[in-house]
Each structure stands twice: as C-alpha cells, then as structure tokens.
Design a protein around this motif. Structure first.
Motif, mmCIF file in Angstrom:
data_model
loop_
_atom_site.group_PDB
_atom_site.id
_atom_site.type_symbol
_atom_site.label_atom_id
_atom_site.label_comp_id
_atom_site.label_asym_id
_atom_site.label_seq_id
_atom_site.Cartn_x
_atom_site.Cartn_y
_atom_site.Cartn_z
ATOM 1 N N THR A 77 -4.594 71.514 5.341
ATOM 2 C CA THR A 77 -3.765 70.847 6.336
ATOM 3 C C THR A 77 -4.682 70.201 7.376
ATOM 4 O O THR A 77 -5.902 70.304 7.297
ATOM 5 C CB THR A 77 -2.824 71.843 7.064
ATOM 6 N N ASP A 92 -8.784 73.194 8.242
ATOM 7 C CA ASP A 92 -7.618 74.081 8.320
ATOM 8 C C ASP A 92 -7.058 74.340 6.933
ATOM 9 O O ASP A 92 -6.637 73.408 6.245
ATOM 10 C CB ASP A 92 -6.524 73.454 9.186
ATOM 11 N N GLU A 94 -4.299 76.896 4.883
ATOM 12 C CA GLU A 94 -3.243 77.904 4.954
ATOM 13 C C GLU A 94 -3.282 78.739 3.680
ATOM 14 O O GLU A 94 -3.480 78.203 2.593
ATOM 15 C CB GLU A 94 -1.869 77.237 5.051
ATOM 16 N N TYR A 96 -1.193 82.057 1.525
ATOM 17 C CA TYR A 96 0.078 82.760 1.391
ATOM 18 C C TYR A 96 -0.069 83.981 0.482
ATOM 19 O O TYR A 96 0.523 84.045 -0.594
ATOM 20 C CB TYR A 96 1.145 81.801 0.855
ATOM 21 N N ASN A 125 7.114 80.241 12.262
ATOM 22 C CA ASN A 125 6.016 79.530 11.591
ATOM 23 C C ASN A 125 4.636 79.861 12.157
ATOM 24 O O ASN A 125 3.711 79.080 12.014
ATOM 25 C CB ASN A 125 6.237 78.014 11.633
ATOM 26 N N PRO A 127 1.228 82.068 12.020
ATOM 27 C CA PRO A 127 0.547 82.882 11.002
ATOM 28 C C PRO A 127 0.450 84.347 11.414
ATOM 29 O O PRO A 127 0.476 84.681 12.600
ATOM 30 C CB PRO A 127 -0.843 82.249 10.913
ATOM 31 N N SER A 143 -5.379 80.114 8.201
ATOM 32 C CA SER A 143 -4.140 80.622 8.782
ATOM 33 C C SER A 143 -3.423 81.358 7.664
ATOM 34 O O SER A 143 -3.087 80.767 6.633
ATOM 35 C CB SER A 143 -3.276 79.475 9.312
ATOM 36 N N TYR A 145 -0.289 83.325 6.246
ATOM 37 C CA TYR A 145 1.156 83.477 6.409
ATOM 38 C C TYR A 145 1.686 84.482 5.401
ATOM 39 O O TYR A 145 1.032 84.781 4.406
ATOM 40 C CB TYR A 145 1.856 82.128 6.178
ATOM 41 N N GLU A 150 5.516 80.350 2.054
ATOM 42 C CA GLU A 150 5.063 79.168 1.313
ATOM 43 C C GLU A 150 6.233 78.241 0.986
ATOM 44 O O GLU A 150 6.082 77.027 0.951
ATOM 45 C CB GLU A 150 4.373 79.617 0.029
ATOM 46 N N ARG A 154 7.886 73.187 6.748
ATOM 47 C CA ARG A 154 6.840 73.189 7.775
ATOM 48 C C ARG A 154 7.259 72.335 8.944
ATOM 49 O O ARG A 154 7.879 71.310 8.777
ATOM 50 C CB ARG A 154 5.546 72.634 7.190
ATOM 51 N N ARG A 159 0.614 69.135 3.933
ATOM 52 C CA ARG A 159 -0.307 70.097 3.353
ATOM 53 C C ARG A 159 -0.521 69.712 1.903
ATOM 54 O O ARG A 159 0.324 69.060 1.297
ATOM 55 C CB ARG A 159 0.205 71.525 3.495
#
Length: 185
Positions: A77, A92, A94, A96, A125, A127, A143, A145, A150, A154, A159
């Motif tokens: 992201t 960045d 993310e 999951y 939203n 993390p 980050s 989550y 997932e 968002r 992403r």
C-alpha cells in the motif's frame, strides 16, 4: 511536509499544515487527490531522478519482503505502490495472519530484527500491531490486521498483491534500463 519530511498520513499532514498556517476552516483544506497531485508535481520538479531511483529500490524491497512473508497474505500500500514515495517514505505492507504473534515468531525464527510499535489509536480499520525494520537499507512498515480483515473494505488508498507489485517492478526496471541506454547514446 509530505515530500520533504516523509509524512505519509494525509490527515496528519493536513492538520499540521493547518496549525502552522493558523487555518481554522477544515473545508478550506485540500482533499487527498489534490494533495497527491501537488506532491507528484513537486517530486517531478525537485526529486525527479532521485524519486524514480528510490521508488525502484522500494519496490524491489517490497517484492522481497512480500515473498518472504507470503504465508501472511501481504499487500503493498502507500507511496511505494502509488508512486508518490519520497526520500523518507517507508514501504507499507499490510499482513493478514491468523494472529499477530505468528508474524513476530516468524521474525524471531528468521533472526530478523524489528521494532514493535503500537497503533496510534484504537479505531475501525486499525492494525493489531505495527512492525518496523530495514530491508537492504529500505525502511519497511508492516501493519498487521486480523485475518478476516482482508475481506473488509478499506478506507484509504489502494493495495496490491505480489503479482501486481512484480509487474510494477518489471515496468520500472524496463524504464530504468531504457533511461540508462539513452544516457549512454
């Protein structure tokens, strides 16, 4: 601030700029798309070659990290994805996983040094955890989550999964090779 200081949070940058300028009317602030357009224009004027090289370096690191962390369903992201990454921007990513602890255990088993950061504030939203580390001198921010997060929508930005990031990287590498060939002629 975003181009020179590496601030990546649009809301934070807007609030800080408003305070510095003494602006009180939130409606007078530019929207994120306007800020991103100005950021791209600034980078084209003042960081054109440097920014392209940095973006290539960041996308290479992102691909490596996403391959390493593939079992945790990584997404790229932020500025490394949308092309606005600057001198001080972190990559960045993310993740999951089923549990944030899984990622930390993975890092410990791989002897990867990292810093655990707490998310700013609990909110939708947000993390569960944030891990920061350097990958070949490129700062990475993970980050983490909840696994079911997932599938939820968002709030900010796009992403991309690994194949899309690999395609971006391949295009960047072709452009860099063409630029190098032109410079030699």
């Amino acid at each position: 601030m975003m181009a020179e200081d590496g601030i990546s949070d649009f809301g934070f940058a807007k609030r800080k700029a408003a305070r510095q300028l003494g602006a009180t009317d939130a409606d007078a602030l530019p929207n994120n798309a306007e800020i991103e357009a100005e950021l791209r224009a600034w980078q084209a004027l003042y960081q054109d070659e440097e920014q392209a090289e940095r973006l290539l370096e960041m996308r290479r690191a992102a691909v490596d990290v996403m391959r390493l962390l593939g079992e945790f369903r990584p997404y790229l992201t932020g500025g490394a994805l949308d092309g606005t990454a600057g001198r001080y921007t972190e990559v960045d990513v993310e993740l999951y996983p089923e549990s944030a602890k899984e990622v930390e255990i993975f890092f410990l088993n791989q002897n990867i040094r990292y810093e655990h950061r707490e998310p700013r504030r609990p909110a939708p939203n947000t993390p569960e955890a944030i891990l920061s580390f350097d990958w070949d001198q490129v700062p990475i921010r993970l980050s983490i989550y909840e696994g079911q997060g997932e599938r939820t929508s968002r709030r900010h930005g796009e992403r991309a999964r690994l194949p899309a990031v690999e395609a971006l990287l391949a295009a960047d590498e072709r452009a860099a090779a063409e630029a190098a060939n032109l410079a030699q002629e």
